[in-house]
Design a protein around this motif. Structure first.
Motif: not given
Length: 568
Positions: A83-87, A425-433, A435-441
């Motif tokens: 994943h990219p940086s948070r920014e 493989p790289g790390d997936p996008l952190p869910p905490q970045w 919105p709640p529903a997208a993170a849940r999915l």
């Protein structure tokens, strides 16, 4: 032969390519690869978009016949791993309309329980349409057609298979998301292993054969028909028994025909036109009917009900009290859609694959008579252009080349193929970045991927193999190591199936088994699911069970402990 040393095992494109050791039991044919990829990419891509996943698609390729996949997130360059940086991610989410659309879609999925709408559509429209198409193609007798008509029929079968494969993957998200949602929440609440969390789903796929009604009618008819009972008790050849059953007056003959037509044209040991279908191994059908007539062991039915209730109650107690209401809802939704996991195969692409194979074999028999090929089954090793040219002009691969392709697929093993092509493989996008529903999915789908594709490390100790305890219970019986469809005739009622992996196509033999042990597969693998449904002990993902447990040995399978051991 050690095919891993072949120089052609190179990344087929940018990114990390992972070996899929779950969906296919051996390398696929050229004929099948041409059909599979289009339906998979289109269907799964549409399903991901409908549910607002941030995964754009799952690129899928066949390298030397082995399947490899590479995830492609929305908006990510294909040559970037991780994943990219948070920014950078926040800029992408603000600037890319595709990402904004996915996030907006995912915000509504759980609120509206979108999978319920898709399940209703599957039951009311899609499944009945597929069954009607299968029956229409089955009514055509390929051997009665001239060459032009036979090729036209093959075209129809091939296009139907393409459509059925697309439909299968179009329903990936509704089939898997609720189970992943249950997994991810329960892992957070209880730290339980996936196989423990999924155990209470037993009983939610009541018809793994997708022929329950047909088999029930046949059972009733045979029970009331002395001639049918005598046939099944006879020592006649299985093919003769099935033909005689079909020829009996109604209701027995009609019931036998309906059941055999429903299950017969499905591959037995994989999901490819190169795999024999059930009707090509009539002993399996006869054994399945005999076993069903004898009735399941009463202890199995009683244990299934008791275990399911006990496991659900045990898991619920482990959930913090404040979350138990949510747990009940998640379990209910997962149980609601659980049957879609297998039905997508049993009613869609598996019978379509079988009907295509039926047509290909009819063409192959004509080419054998003219001396163009050595075996009708070798024709599946040709791609479609080669097949048509062989029929039209006689040009194309010679009999030796087709036989060599068949030999390669028979001998090549998934254990010899590299697990990764390309960079790690790289790390997936952190869910905490998110919105709640997208993170849940994304958490839910991540949990599903691990439960389906995760491969545990080998933990063999002496003559005991360890894996995931997919279905509880303890059973002792004769190990039957099955490496190809040609060996299925060796299965006897009560045997312990020891195999590399199972697919939906294996369902015809499941009523015969006392337990299942596999080298591959996770908590959401086919073997794990059907072991729970048939209430037999199951241990999956042992990595080397087929090498450690000798064929014919007496073995003890402990489905709760996740181990199988030679006892004599």
């Amino acid at each position: 032969m050690n095919i891993a040393a072949a120089p052609t095992f190179a990344p087929p494109g940018p990114g990390t390519w992972s070996l899929d050791a779950t969906h296919f039991t051996r390398p696929v044919t050229r004929f099948h690869a041409e059909i599979y990829l289009e339906g998979f990419h289109r269907g799964f891509g549409e399903s991901l978009r409908r549910y607002g996943s941030l995964l754009e698609r799952l690129d899928w390729v066949f390298v030397n016949g082995f399947s490899y996949y590479c995830p492609r997130p929305v908006g990510a360059p294909p040559d970037v791993s991780g994943h990219p940086s948070r920014e950078a991610w926040e800029r992408m989410a603000a600037d890319d309309p595709r990402i904004r659309e996915r996030l907006a879609t995912s915000a509504t999925v759980f609120e509206h329980k979108l999978w319920r709408e898709d399940l209703r559509r599957w039951d009311s429209e899609v499944k009945p349409s597929l069954l009607a198409d299968h029956r229409a193609l089955l009514r055509v007798e390929p051997a009665a057609l001239d060459d032009v008509g036979l090729l036209a029929h093959l075209d129809r079968c091939r296009e139907h298979q393409r459509w059925a494969g697309y439909v299968h993957h179009l329903f990936n998200m509704p089939a898997l998301l609720p189970m992943g949602d249950l997994l991810s929440h329960c892992q957070e609440w209880t730290s339980r292993a996936p196989e423990q969390i999924l155990a209470p789903l037993a009983g939610s796929s009541p018809d793994p054969l997708a022929a329950g009604e047909e088999l029930a009618r046949l059972t009733v008819a045979v029970a009331a028909d002395r001639e049918a009972r005598d046939l099944l008790a006879s020592s006649a050849e299985p093919a003769q028994i099935l033909n005689a059953l079909r020829a009996l007056p109604a209701p027995t003959g009609a019931a036998a025909t309906a059941y055999i037509d429903q299950v017969g044209w499905r591959p037995v040991n994989g999901e490819d036109v190169g795999d024999p279908c059930v009707v090509e191994l009539p002993g399996l059908v006869v054994s399945a009917i005999r076993t069903t007539l004898a009735g399941p062991p009463p202890a199995n039915e009683e244990r299934a009900t008791e275990e399911q209730a006990a496991l659900a109650a045990e898991l619920r107690i482990a959930v913090p009290p404040s979350h138990r209401g949510r747990f009940d809802e998640l379990l209910s939704e997962a149980r609601l859609v659980s049957r879609l996991r297998d039905e997508r195969g049993s009613f869609a692409d598996l019978p379509a694959i079988g009907l295509t194979r039926r047509a290909v074999l009819a063409v192959g028999r004509r080419l054998v008579r003219t001396g163009r090929i050595a075996d009708p089954a070798h024709l599946v090793e040709a791609d479609y252009a080669e097949l048509r040219e062989l029929v039209r002009t006689g040009d194309g691969p010679d009999p030796g080349e087709l036989a060599e392709r068949a030999r390669y697929r028979e001998q090549a093993r998934y254990a010899d193929a590299p697990p990764i092509l390309g960079p790690p493989p790289g790390d997936p996008l952190p869910p905490q970045w998110l919105p709640p529903a997208a993170a849940r999915l994304e958490r839910a789908m991540g949990a599903v991927v691990l439960a389906m594709f995760g491969t545990p490390e080998a933990r063999t100790a002496g003559r005991t193999v360890h894996g995931l305890g997919a279905s509880p219970g303890v059973y002792e019986g004769t190990a039957r190591v099955i490496r190809s469809a040609a060996e299925f005739g060796r299965l006897q009622p009560g045997d312990v199936l020891v195999t590399n992996a199972t697919t939906t196509a294996f369902n015809i033999v499941l009523p015969l088994l006392g337990a299942i042990v596999t080298d591959r597969g996770g908590a959401l693998s086919h073997a794990a699911i059907v072991a729970r449904e048939f209430a037999i002990p199951g241990v999956v993902g042992c990595t080397d069970a087929t090498a450690v447990l000798p064929d014919g040995a007496r073995v003890r399978v402990d489905g709760r402990a996740g181990e199988a051991a030679v006892v004599s």
